[in-house]
Write a protein that holds these residues in place. Structure first.
Motif, PDB file in Angstrom:
ATOM      1  N   ALA A   1       2.502   6.688  -6.920  1.00 48.59           N
ATOM      2  CA  ALA A   1       1.204   7.513  -7.383  1.00 48.59           C
ATOM      3  C   ALA A   1       1.665   8.867  -7.167  1.00 48.59           C
ATOM      4  N   ALA A   2       2.059   9.285  -6.134  1.00 47.23           N
ATOM      5  CA  ALA A   2       2.471  10.688  -6.027  1.00 47.23           C
ATOM      6  C   ALA A   2       3.671  11.138  -6.502  1.00 47.23           C
ATOM      7  N   ARG A   3       4.447  10.535  -7.359  1.00 45.12           N
ATOM      8  CA  ARG A   3       5.280  10.970  -8.207  1.00 45.12           C
ATOM      9  C   ARG A   3       4.583  11.560  -9.405  1.00 45.12           C
ATOM     10  N   PRO A   4       5.355  12.719  -9.931  1.00 44.39           N
ATOM     11  CA  PRO A   4       4.826  13.141 -11.304  1.00 44.39           C
ATOM     12  C   PRO A   4       5.329  12.283 -12.238  1.00 44.39           C
ATOM     13  N   GLY A   5       4.704  12.336 -13.356  1.00 48.73           N
ATOM     14  CA  GLY A   5       5.109  11.449 -14.616  1.00 48.73           C
ATOM     15  C   GLY A   5       4.025  10.412 -15.046  1.00 48.73           C
ATOM     16  N   GLU A   6       4.301   9.971 -16.114  1.00 51.21           N
ATOM     17  CA  GLU A   6       3.306   8.891 -16.868  1.00 51.21           C
ATOM     18  C   GLU A   6       3.888   7.406 -17.083  1.00 51.21           C
ATOM     19  N   ALA A   7       5.009   7.202 -16.237  1.00 49.58           N
ATOM     20  CA  ALA A   7       5.543   5.874 -16.135  1.00 49.58           C
ATOM     21  C   ALA A   7       4.738   4.827 -15.667  1.00 49.58           C
ATOM     22  N   PRO A   8       4.385   3.513 -16.280  1.00 50.62           N
ATOM     23  CA  PRO A   8       3.915   2.475 -15.903  1.00 50.62           C
ATOM     24  C   PRO A   8       4.291   2.058 -14.333  1.00 50.62           C
ATOM     25  N   VAL A   9       3.544   1.538 -13.584  1.00 54.51           N
ATOM     26  CA  VAL A   9       3.687   0.916 -12.338  1.00 54.51           C
ATOM     27  C   VAL A   9       3.354  -0.685 -12.435  1.00 54.51           C
ATOM     28  N   VAL A  10       4.355  -1.393 -12.582  1.00 55.26           N
ATOM     29  CA  VAL A  10       4.252  -2.848 -12.837  1.00 55.26           C
ATOM     30  C   VAL A  10       4.365  -3.586 -11.521  1.00 55.26           C
ATOM     31  N   VAL A  11       3.215  -4.383 -11.133  1.00 56.31           N
ATOM     32  CA  VAL A  11       3.143  -5.267  -9.957  1.00 56.31           C
ATOM     33  C   VAL A  11       3.308  -6.627 -10.358  1.00 56.31           C
ATOM     34  N   ASP A  12       4.241  -7.306 -10.124  1.00 53.63           N
ATOM     35  CA  ASP A  12       4.690  -8.699 -10.580  1.00 53.63           C
ATOM     36  C   ASP A  12       4.054  -9.475  -9.203  1.00 53.63           C
ATOM     37  N   LEU A  13       3.055 -10.342  -9.614  1.00 57.47           N
ATOM     38  CA  LEU A  13       2.412 -11.253  -8.700  1.00 57.47           C
ATOM     39  C   LEU A  13       2.626 -12.448  -8.915  1.00 57.47           C
TER      40      LEU A  13
ATOM     41  N   ARG B   1       0.924  -1.141  -0.008  1.00 52.12           N
ATOM     42  CA  ARG B   1       0.206   0.014  -0.147  1.00 52.12           C
ATOM     43  C   ARG B   1       0.920   1.117  -0.056  1.00 52.12           C
ATOM     44  N   HIS B   2       1.935   1.284   0.775  1.00 53.19           N
ATOM     45  CA  HIS B   2       2.874   2.371   1.035  1.00 53.19           C
ATOM     46  C   HIS B   2       3.528   2.558  -0.166  1.00 53.19           C
ATOM     47  N   ALA B   3       4.340   1.448  -0.838  1.00 56.15           N
ATOM     48  CA  ALA B   3       4.743   1.714  -2.065  1.00 56.15           C
ATOM     49  C   ALA B   3       4.009   2.198  -3.611  1.00 56.15           C
ATOM     50  N   LEU B   4       2.974   1.744  -3.516  1.00 54.23           N
ATOM     51  CA  LEU B   4       1.939   2.319  -4.499  1.00 54.23           C
ATOM     52  C   LEU B   4       1.543   3.543  -4.214  1.00 54.23           C
TER      53      LEU B   4
ATOM     54  N   LEU C   1      -5.191  -7.948  -0.781  1.00 51.92           N
ATOM     55  CA  LEU C   1      -4.507  -7.295  -1.994  1.00 51.92           C
ATOM     56  C   LEU C   1      -5.245  -6.825  -3.015  1.00 51.92           C
ATOM     57  N   ILE C   2      -6.467  -7.125  -3.231  1.00 57.66           N
ATOM     58  CA  ILE C   2      -7.637  -6.723  -4.151  1.00 57.66           C
ATOM     59  C   ILE C   2      -8.025  -5.361  -3.750  1.00 57.66           C
ATOM     60  N   ASN C   3      -8.060  -5.102  -2.290  1.00 52.75           N
ATOM     61  CA  ASN C   3      -8.251  -3.646  -2.022  1.00 52.75           C
ATOM     62  C   ASN C   3      -7.336  -2.806  -2.269  1.00 52.75           C
ATOM     63  N   VAL C   4      -6.051  -3.137  -1.950  1.00 53.68           N
ATOM     64  CA  VAL C   4      -4.878  -2.253  -2.239  1.00 53.68           C
ATOM     65  C   VAL C   4      -4.721  -1.869  -3.698  1.00 53.68           C
ATOM     66  N   LEU C   5      -4.952  -3.049  -4.677  1.00 54.45           N
ATOM     67  CA  LEU C   5      -4.960  -2.812  -6.051  1.00 54.45           C
ATOM     68  C   LEU C   5      -5.879  -1.865  -6.519  1.00 54.45           C
ATOM     69  N   LEU C   6      -7.169  -2.078  -6.109  1.00 56.99           N
ATOM     70  CA  LEU C   6      -8.239  -1.168  -6.534  1.00 56.99           C
ATOM     71  C   LEU C   6      -7.934   0.217  -6.135  1.00 56.99           C
ATOM     72  N   GLN C   7      -7.467   0.550  -4.866  1.00 57.42           N
ATOM     73  CA  GLN C   7      -7.320   1.816  -4.498  1.00 57.42           C
ATOM     74  C   GLN C   7      -6.069   2.454  -5.326  1.00 57.42           C
ATOM     75  N   ALA C   8      -5.122   1.656  -5.692  1.00 51.14           N
ATOM     76  CA  ALA C   8      -3.935   2.079  -6.390  1.00 51.14           C
ATOM     77  C   ALA C   8      -4.480   2.353  -7.928  1.00 51.14           C
TER      78      ALA C   8
END
Length: 107
Positions: free
Chosen positions: A36-48, A29-32, A58-65
């Motif tokens: 999200a607070a960083r400027p820019g458009e780079a993708p954020v890839v979560v390897d599961l 949650r903290h990492a995402l 996990l689902i709740n954190v992913l939905l919030q992100a």
């Protein structure tokens, strides 16, 4: 849960391993939120791919992100368990899901 964070040239990567539940999900949650607070458009890839257990935490954190990151959030190689969880909850079409990190980073 073990979380490894890596900033690449074209995407930020968060790789999870182990069990993700209410007691272990906070680092993700903290990492995402940080990404999200960083400027820019780079993708954020979560390897599961190495997640052995996951619940709705996990689902709740992913939905919030997803609300914060939009289509920048990508899921890479979800384990069979995570893939099934997303499917059962009807969320397999909510996220961009790819078979590997590289494909997720490309979109």
């Amino acid at each position: 849960m073990h979380l490894v964070s890596q900033d690449g040239e074209h995407a930020s990567l968060l790789a999870l391993r182990g069990e993700v539940d209410l007691e272990t999900v906070e680092p993700l949650r903290h990492a995402l939120a940080t990404l999200a607070a960083r400027p820019g458009e780079a993708p954020v890839v979560v390897d599961l791919s190495a997640v052995r257990f996951a619940d709705t935490a996990l689902i709740n954190v992913l939905l919030q992100a997803r609300l914060r990151l939009g289509d920048r959030l990508r899921i890479a190689a979800p384990s069979a368990l995570v893939e099934r969880l997303l499917y059962v909850l009807g969320l397999d079409h909510v996220f961009i899901i790819r078979d590997c990190r590289e494909a997720a980073a490309r979109g």
